[in-house]
Scaffold this motif. Structure first.
Motif, PDB file in Angstrom:
ATOM      1  N   VAL A  97       0.849  -1.130  -0.065  1.00  0.00           N
ATOM      2  CA  VAL A  97      -0.042  -0.048  -0.140  1.00  0.00           C
ATOM      3  C   VAL A  97       1.006   1.227  -0.149  1.00  0.00           C
ATOM      4  O   VAL A  97       1.729   1.350   0.805  1.00  0.00           O
ATOM      5  CB  VAL A  97      -0.817  -0.002   1.142  1.00  0.00           C
ATOM      6  CG1 VAL A  97      -1.725   1.336   1.211  1.00  0.00           C
ATOM      7  CG2 VAL A  97      -1.829  -1.187   1.203  1.00  0.00           C
ATOM      8  N   PHE A  98       0.466   2.207  -1.062  1.00  0.00           N
ATOM      9  CA  PHE A  98       1.325   3.511  -1.058  1.00  0.00           C
ATOM     10  C   PHE A  98       0.329   4.641  -0.103  1.00  0.00           C
ATOM     11  O   PHE A  98      -0.926   4.485  -0.530  1.00  0.00           O
ATOM     12  CB  PHE A  98       1.180   4.230  -2.296  1.00  0.00           C
ATOM     13  CG  PHE A  98       2.119   3.231  -3.308  1.00  0.00           C
ATOM     14  CD1 PHE A  98       2.959   2.238  -2.904  1.00  0.00           C
ATOM     15  CD2 PHE A  98       2.332   3.609  -4.454  1.00  0.00           C
ATOM     16  CE1 PHE A  98       4.064   1.791  -3.516  1.00  0.00           C
ATOM     17  CE2 PHE A  98       3.009   2.780  -5.611  1.00  0.00           C
ATOM     18  CZ  PHE A  98       4.077   1.918  -4.988  1.00  0.00           C
ATOM     19  N   VAL A  99       0.948   5.184   0.631  1.00  0.00           N
ATOM     20  CA  VAL A  99       0.228   6.091   1.660  1.00  0.00           C
ATOM     21  C   VAL A  99       0.986   7.461   1.564  1.00  0.00           C
ATOM     22  O   VAL A  99       2.028   7.552   1.559  1.00  0.00           O
ATOM     23  CB  VAL A  99      -0.178   5.606   3.194  1.00  0.00           C
ATOM     24  CG1 VAL A  99      -1.134   4.395   2.948  1.00  0.00           C
ATOM     25  CG2 VAL A  99       1.157   5.352   3.828  1.00  0.00           C
TER      26      VAL A  99
ATOM     27  N   LEU B 118       1.842   5.173  -9.137  1.00  0.00           N
ATOM     28  CA  LEU B 118       1.095   4.029  -9.503  1.00  0.00           C
ATOM     29  C   LEU B 118       0.720   3.807 -10.960  1.00  0.00           C
ATOM     30  O   LEU B 118       1.027   2.931 -11.880  1.00  0.00           O
ATOM     31  CB  LEU B 118      -0.139   3.747  -8.783  1.00  0.00           C
ATOM     32  CG  LEU B 118      -0.884   2.831  -8.880  1.00  0.00           C
ATOM     33  CD1 LEU B 118      -0.290   1.670  -7.842  1.00  0.00           C
ATOM     34  CD2 LEU B 118      -2.530   2.941  -8.506  1.00  0.00           C
ATOM     35  N   ARG B 119       0.730   5.231 -11.400  1.00  0.00           N
ATOM     36  CA  ARG B 119       0.320   5.386 -12.830  1.00  0.00           C
ATOM     37  C   ARG B 119       1.432   5.059 -13.754  1.00  0.00           C
ATOM     38  O   ARG B 119       1.554   4.618 -15.059  1.00  0.00           O
ATOM     39  CB  ARG B 119      -0.258   6.732 -13.277  1.00  0.00           C
ATOM     40  CG  ARG B 119      -1.688   7.065 -12.500  1.00  0.00           C
ATOM     41  CD  ARG B 119      -2.048   8.419 -12.841  1.00  0.00           C
ATOM     42  NE  ARG B 119      -2.160   8.916 -14.127  1.00  0.00           N
ATOM     43  CZ  ARG B 119      -3.473   8.620 -14.841  1.00  0.00           C
ATOM     44  NH1 ARG B 119      -4.225   7.980 -14.340  1.00  0.00           N
ATOM     45  NH2 ARG B 119      -3.335   9.017 -16.080  1.00  0.00           N
TER      46      ARG B 119
ATOM     47  N   PHE C 188      -2.524  -6.287  -9.918  1.00  0.00           N
ATOM     48  CA  PHE C 188      -3.514  -5.460  -9.712  1.00  0.00           C
ATOM     49  C   PHE C 188      -3.019  -4.237  -8.965  1.00  0.00           C
ATOM     50  O   PHE C 188      -2.362  -4.269  -8.139  1.00  0.00           O
ATOM     51  CB  PHE C 188      -4.620  -6.052  -8.586  1.00  0.00           C
ATOM     52  CG  PHE C 188      -5.633  -6.911  -9.326  1.00  0.00           C
ATOM     53  CD1 PHE C 188      -6.671  -6.656  -9.915  1.00  0.00           C
ATOM     54  CD2 PHE C 188      -5.129  -8.489  -9.200  1.00  0.00           C
ATOM     55  CE1 PHE C 188      -7.439  -7.710 -10.388  1.00  0.00           C
ATOM     56  CE2 PHE C 188      -5.983  -9.210  -9.512  1.00  0.00           C
ATOM     57  CZ  PHE C 188      -7.264  -9.137 -10.154  1.00  0.00           C
ATOM     58  N   LEU C 189      -3.693  -3.191  -9.650  1.00  0.00           N
ATOM     59  CA  LEU C 189      -3.324  -1.605  -9.015  1.00  0.00           C
ATOM     60  C   LEU C 189      -4.794  -1.139  -8.458  1.00  0.00           C
ATOM     61  O   LEU C 189      -5.434  -1.143  -9.453  1.00  0.00           O
ATOM     62  CB  LEU C 189      -2.443  -0.857 -10.152  1.00  0.00           C
ATOM     63  CG  LEU C 189      -1.325  -1.546 -10.800  1.00  0.00           C
ATOM     64  CD1 LEU C 189      -0.863  -0.257 -12.107  1.00  0.00           C
ATOM     65  CD2 LEU C 189      -0.299  -1.761  -9.761  1.00  0.00           C
ATOM     66  N   PHE C 190      -4.771  -0.440  -7.459  1.00  0.00           N
ATOM     67  CA  PHE C 190      -5.936   0.078  -6.998  1.00  0.00           C
ATOM     68  C   PHE C 190      -5.747   1.750  -6.713  1.00  0.00           C
ATOM     69  O   PHE C 190      -4.653   1.908  -5.842  1.00  0.00           O
ATOM     70  CB  PHE C 190      -6.329  -0.613  -5.776  1.00  0.00           C
ATOM     71  CG  PHE C 190      -6.852  -1.917  -5.878  1.00  0.00           C
ATOM     72  CD1 PHE C 190      -8.154  -2.198  -6.195  1.00  0.00           C
ATOM     73  CD2 PHE C 190      -5.837  -2.952  -5.987  1.00  0.00           C
ATOM     74  CE1 PHE C 190      -8.440  -3.706  -6.456  1.00  0.00           C
ATOM     75  CE2 PHE C 190      -6.247  -4.275  -6.027  1.00  0.00           C
ATOM     76  CZ  PHE C 190      -7.718  -4.470  -6.221  1.00  0.00           C
TER      77      PHE C 190
ATOM     78  N   ILE D 166      -0.951  -3.586  -5.537  1.00  0.00           N
ATOM     79  CA  ILE D 166      -0.321  -2.275  -5.275  1.00  0.00           C
ATOM     80  C   ILE D 166      -1.603  -1.450  -5.087  1.00  0.00           C
ATOM     81  O   ILE D 166      -2.330  -1.226  -5.880  1.00  0.00           O
ATOM     82  CB  ILE D 166       0.571  -1.597  -6.048  1.00  0.00           C
ATOM     83  CG1 ILE D 166       1.825  -2.579  -6.167  1.00  0.00           C
ATOM     84  CG2 ILE D 166       1.001  -0.201  -5.647  1.00  0.00           C
ATOM     85  CD1 ILE D 166       3.070  -2.072  -7.058  1.00  0.00           C
ATOM     86  N   TYR D 167      -1.784  -0.612  -3.912  1.00  0.00           N
ATOM     87  CA  TYR D 167      -2.940  -0.050  -3.485  1.00  0.00           C
ATOM     88  C   TYR D 167      -2.454   1.430  -3.159  1.00  0.00           C
ATOM     89  O   TYR D 167      -1.636   1.504  -2.220  1.00  0.00           O
ATOM     90  CB  TYR D 167      -3.826  -0.810  -2.403  1.00  0.00           C
ATOM     91  CG  TYR D 167      -5.009  -0.309  -1.951  1.00  0.00           C
ATOM     92  CD1 TYR D 167      -6.211  -1.259  -2.336  1.00  0.00           C
ATOM     93  CD2 TYR D 167      -5.227   0.671  -1.165  1.00  0.00           C
ATOM     94  CE1 TYR D 167      -7.534  -0.698  -1.889  1.00  0.00           C
ATOM     95  CE2 TYR D 167      -6.340   1.108  -0.716  1.00  0.00           C
ATOM     96  CZ  TYR D 167      -7.612   0.309  -1.133  1.00  0.00           C
ATOM     97  OH  TYR D 167      -8.772   0.615  -0.490  1.00  0.00           O
TER      98      TYR D 167
END
Length: 360
Positions: free
Chosen positions: A33-35, A46-47, A155-157, A188-189
């Motif tokens: 998770v990226f925060v 992410l993009r 999966f990317l969220f 990755i979220y």
């Protein structure tokens, strides 16, 4: 499935550098998770992994293959966005199958994937409905199901739950955790919600102003933050920060005076303590205040408001220019200007220098 490797990844928009040399390794099957606060670069990063943003410098690898110049559709990636982006005139079944049908996939294979996605997300009974007949949580499950249809490596969220109300967010967090366990696919979220990060992640990546501040397991970041930014960002309610000053150093320890608390002093082990007279900050989590006399020093604060949550209360208090949040048992609730004495313990507090770096 596939692991991901980012090596010195940079993103520039004109002369402005948004991502400053990010390095990250994500293991096959891991949930990362990226925060970070708004504008820190987490969605941009992410993009770039997805291929929706070009990479100014460095490399992104998926499954051991450098994908800098590979089109998004050829990266083996599925992305779920904040908006559901469902076709309103199509049924759930048609929304799920649309992408594969347009690329000429075999009808039997499409039907198999629709059944698998619907069964996995428990939306089989919704297949004949249109988006307007679905709740927000059901629409989000359909959007995730459409991603599953591609059987991606990754999966990317991008903040997929931010449009849902609080109860649905909790429900969907459980659904996503279950989905990751069932599929075993790398995920990755991106979120700004620390609760989502703490409950979903195998590891959290904390970003600030385009830099990766720290990477680690949720409880490792919570208990052992690298700096003041991470300490203040990870955890809800947030960590309290109390102004201090080094008044003495001896035998590998620093004596810190809490300047807004009538000379209360705390002895902190610190091999590399700043010089005597230096301004420092003591960090204390809300649950790490103890009853008077049960710690290393006592402070008295004025309790303004108590937020009662059943088993615990959060007392919002002030001492001079400091605002503190203190967790108490519900039976010890205090508010409305009452004075409350609590204790601090050296082993339950953190020390930061004036730049925000951790002092150990």
């Amino acid at each position: 499935m596939a692991g991901i490797s980012l090596k010195k990844v940079v993103k520039r928009f004109g002369v402005y550098e948004i991502i400053h040399g990010a390095d990250l390794e994500v293991a096959d099957g891991e949930f990362v998770v990226f925060v970070g606060p708004s504008g820190c670069g987490k969605s941009t990063l992410l993009r770039m992994i997805a291929g929706l943003e070009t990479i100014s410098d460095g490399t992104v690898s998926i499954g051991g293959r450098i994908v800098n110049d590979i089109e998004p559709a050829d990266r083996g990636v599925a992305m779920v966005f904040q908006s559901y982006a469902l076709y309103p005139h199509m049924t759930v079944e048609q929304n799920l199958s649309f992408g594969l049908r347009m690329t000429g996939h075999d009808k039997a294979d499409v039907a198999r994937r629709v059944k698998r996605s619907a069964d996995t997300l428990r939306i089989s009974e919704l297949l004949k409905r249109k988006p307007r007949q679905l709740s927000g949580g059901q629409r989000q499950r359909v959007a995730i199901g459409r991603a599953i249809m591609r059987e991606p490596q990754l999966f990317l969220f991008d903040e997929p739950l931010s449009n849902l109300d609080a109860e649905l967010r909790v429900q969907m967090r459980v659904e996503l955790a279950r989905l990751h366990k069932e599929l075993g696919v790398t995920m990755i979220y991106v979120t700004h919600d620390q609760t989502e990060a703490m409950t979903l992640a195998d590891r959290i990546v904390v970003l600030n102003a385009g830099n990766i501040e720290q990477i680690g397991a949720p409880l490792d970041l919570y208990d052992d933050p690298a700096n003041r930014f991470v300490a203040g960002f990870v955890g809800s309610p947030k960590m309290n920060f109390m102004a201090g000053r080094i008044v003495e150093t001896n035998n590998g320890a620093a004596i810190v005076e809490l300047v807004n608390h009538r000379g209360a002093r705390l002895r902190k082990p610190a091999v590399d303590a700043p010089a005597v007279g230096s301004d420092v900050v003591i960090g204390v989590r809300p649950e790490h205040f103890f009853n008077a006399g049960e710690g290393d020093c006592d402070i008295t604060i004025k309790a303004d408001v108590a937020e009662h949550l059943g088993s615990v209360s959060y007392v919002y208090a002030n001492a001079g220019r400091e605002e503190l949040i203190i967790e108490r048992e519900a039976s010890r609730q205090r508010a409305n200007g009452d004075h409350l004495t609590v204790a601090l313990r050296a082993d339950r507090s953190l020390l930061f220098d004036k730049t925000g770096a951790r002092v150990r």
